[in-house]
Design a protein around this motif. Structure first.
Motif, mmCIF file in Angstrom:
data_model
loop_
_atom_site.group_PDB
_atom_site.id
_atom_site.type_symbol
_atom_site.label_atom_id
_atom_site.label_comp_id
_atom_site.label_asym_id
_atom_site.label_seq_id
_atom_site.Cartn_x
_atom_site.Cartn_y
_atom_site.Cartn_z
ATOM 1 N N UNK A 169 -54.460 -22.419 33.304
ATOM 2 C CA UNK A 169 -55.907 -22.458 33.090
ATOM 3 C C UNK A 169 -56.530 -21.207 33.709
ATOM 4 N N UNK A 170 -57.688 -20.828 33.176
ATOM 5 C CA UNK A 170 -58.396 -19.680 33.743
ATOM 6 C C UNK A 170 -59.898 -19.923 33.672
ATOM 7 N N UNK A 171 -60.617 -19.288 34.580
ATOM 8 C CA UNK A 171 -62.068 -19.386 34.635
ATOM 9 C C UNK A 171 -62.649 -18.430 33.599
ATOM 10 N N UNK A 175 -62.438 -14.337 33.765
ATOM 11 C CA UNK A 175 -61.317 -13.755 33.031
ATOM 12 C C UNK A 175 -61.609 -13.802 31.535
ATOM 13 N N UNK A 176 -61.454 -12.676 30.855
ATOM 14 C CA UNK A 176 -61.612 -12.655 29.403
ATOM 15 C C UNK A 176 -60.391 -13.300 28.745
ATOM 16 N N UNK A 177 -60.617 -13.871 27.576
ATOM 17 C CA UNK A 177 -59.548 -14.586 26.892
ATOM 18 C C UNK A 177 -58.325 -13.708 26.687
ATOM 19 N N UNK A 178 -58.538 -12.467 26.249
ATOM 20 C CA UNK A 178 -57.387 -11.601 25.961
ATOM 21 C C UNK A 178 -56.740 -11.019 27.213
ATOM 22 N N UNK A 179 -57.334 -11.290 28.379
ATOM 23 C CA UNK A 179 -56.763 -10.820 29.632
ATOM 24 C C UNK A 179 -56.073 -11.932 30.422
ATOM 25 N N UNK A 180 -56.231 -13.170 29.981
ATOM 26 C CA UNK A 180 -55.620 -14.303 30.685
ATOM 27 C C UNK A 180 -54.102 -14.262 30.546
ATOM 28 N N UNK A 256 -57.238 -18.099 38.186
ATOM 29 C CA UNK A 256 -56.134 -18.638 37.390
ATOM 30 C C UNK A 256 -55.459 -19.790 38.128
ATOM 31 N N UNK A 257 -55.076 -20.823 37.379
ATOM 32 C CA UNK A 257 -54.279 -21.923 37.909
ATOM 33 C C UNK A 257 -53.097 -22.160 36.995
ATOM 34 N N UNK A 258 -51.991 -22.598 37.534
ATOM 35 C CA UNK A 258 -50.799 -22.818 36.703
ATOM 36 C C UNK A 258 -50.241 -24.218 36.922
ATOM 37 N N UNK A 259 -49.407 -24.617 35.949
ATOM 38 C CA UNK A 259 -48.744 -25.925 35.995
ATOM 39 C C UNK A 259 -49.769 -27.053 36.125
ATOM 40 N N UNK A 278 -54.249 -22.208 28.454
ATOM 41 C CA UNK A 278 -53.297 -21.348 27.749
ATOM 42 C C UNK A 278 -51.967 -22.066 27.676
ATOM 43 N N UNK A 279 -51.409 -22.147 26.468
ATOM 44 C CA UNK A 279 -50.052 -22.643 26.293
ATOM 45 C C UNK A 279 -49.122 -21.429 26.273
ATOM 46 N N UNK A 280 -48.152 -21.360 27.167
ATOM 47 C CA UNK A 280 -47.230 -20.214 27.147
ATOM 48 C C UNK A 280 -46.292 -20.295 25.945
ATOM 49 N N UNK A 281 -46.845 -19.929 24.772
ATOM 50 C CA UNK A 281 -46.115 -20.111 23.521
ATOM 51 C C UNK A 281 -45.084 -19.014 23.267
#
Length: 372
Positions: A169-171, A175-180, A256-259, A278-281
């Motif tokens: 997840x990101x704020x 953070x811009x979408x393309x920079x997350x 940014x937060x993960x998991x 964000x899904x790490x696709x």
């Protein structure tokens, strides 16, 4: 004060009646049953519909229509239960939320006394109640597509029926979408050092299993222990608890937060928090957790319990899981939750292994890397 055996039996019975009365206060049910009406579940095969109608008819005729579920958060599934009880009038789902350990103790006590109340234990990846050979029985599912094998564990005593996802997840104000970060490798960018929050991986929680899934043999060539070492050197910041990760990101404490478990993310998002997932696709690094249930051996409402798991595996049940429970079903054509990628597009990490002996060496390594 002394007790006779008769007194003990009466006391146990009274406690069981009182417990059942308390359970009934938290229930989900629809209209009265019509024993003569044949129920048609949309999309189900003729054989599947016949099986469900046989179970439904027997439950109604015998007056065993109160389906009692124990689990850590069963009451959160009321919207899903309503679709089921609307389809099968007269069936009532009685929910009792309680921690895993308490549920197991109660089910064991009920089995020993013969005063069974619970019909289903509904839990997570590997509810340990299913590990005990005499407490649960297998599900008889006849509604899944031909050739589809119902996912299970513990010799069939645990039936998996849903999958839930974890995300980055990101704020969105920071953070811009393309920079997350889009994948696990992106998290190693120096610009994120000290700016990533996560649940404490040295205590029980989802993050420990996710990091383990990055290191197991199937993942070692892409990530492995060297990746976990590098992530630890990013000075990741521990949240007070895993549910706090998306809240800390939405508040601006961290970009940014993960998991992050989907339910925790959805709660913050629903409250208007400036947060996106964000899904790490592109690297196949999505982590999915399984949700399973066990049907209690000699359950007092066994036909209603078998009816419920059969309905969940019907097309209507799989759709309801996505729409009402924000989770993925298991069948090949199961839809995904709104806003989430289709299951077929989710390259994912291996499911967690429930064996403590398997996990412990990985947990020890994680503890070493992320020591406080």
């Amino acid at each position: 004060m002394t007790f006779s055996r008769t007194t003990l039996r009466l006391t146990t019975a009274a406690l069981a009646v009182g417990a059942l009365a308390a359970l009934t206060a938290c229930s989900s049910g629809g209209a009265a049953a019509d024993p003569g009406k044949t129920i048609e579940v949309p999309g189900a095969s003729a054989a599947g519909n016949s099986h469900m109608n046989d179970l439904y008819s027997k439950a109604v005729k015998e007056g065993k229509t109160d389906l009692v579920l124990y689990g850590p958060s069963v009451s959160s599934q009321k919207a899903l239960f309503k679709v089921f009880t609307d389809r099968f009038p007269g069936i009532k789902i009685v929910q009792q939320d309680q921690p895993d350990a308490q549920s197991i103790t109660k089910i064991e006590t009920e089995a020993q006394s013969g005063n069974r109340i619970a019909d289903i234990y509904d839990g997570g990846e590997s509810p340990q109640v299913a590990a005990k050979p005499d407490l649960c029985t297998t599900a008889d599912v006849k509604t899944a597509p031909d050739g589809f094998e119902i996912p299970s564990n513990y010799d069939g005593r645990l039936t998996y029926y849903a999958m839930r996802y974890f995300v980055f997840v990101y704020n969105t104000d920071m953070v811009k979408k393309d920079e997350a970060p889009q994948n696990w490798k992106d998290l190693l960018d120096p610009k994120w050092k000290g700016k990533i929050t996560v649940g404490d991986p040295t205590v029980p929680g989802g993050i420990r299993y996710i990091l383990t899934s990055l290191m197991v043999p199937e993942s070692a060539d892409k990530w492995g222990k060297s990746y976990v070492e590098a992530l630890a050197k990013q000075d990741v910041q521990f949240a007070q608890s895993e549910p706090n990760v998306p809240a800390d990101v939405a508040s601006g404490r961290f970009p940014v937060g993960i998991a992050v478990y989907q339910g925790f993310y959805e709660d913050v998002k629903a409250k208007g928090g400036p947060i996106a997932a964000v899904f790490p696709l592109d690297d196949g690094g999505n982590f999915m957790s399984r949700t399973g249930m066990c049907i209690v051996n000699k359950a007092p409402h066994a036909d209603a319990a078998q009816l419920y798991i059969n309905w969940l595996y019907s097309p209507e049940g799989q759709k309801a899981l996505a729409e009402k429970n924000n989770s993925y079903g298991w069948t090949p054509d199961a839809p995904g939750p709104q806003g989430a990628p289709a299951l077929g597009k989710l390259g994912r990490l291996p499911f967690s292994n429930p064996d403590p002996d398997f996990n412990q060496p990985y947990f020890d390594f994680i503890n070493t890397q992320f020591k406080k």
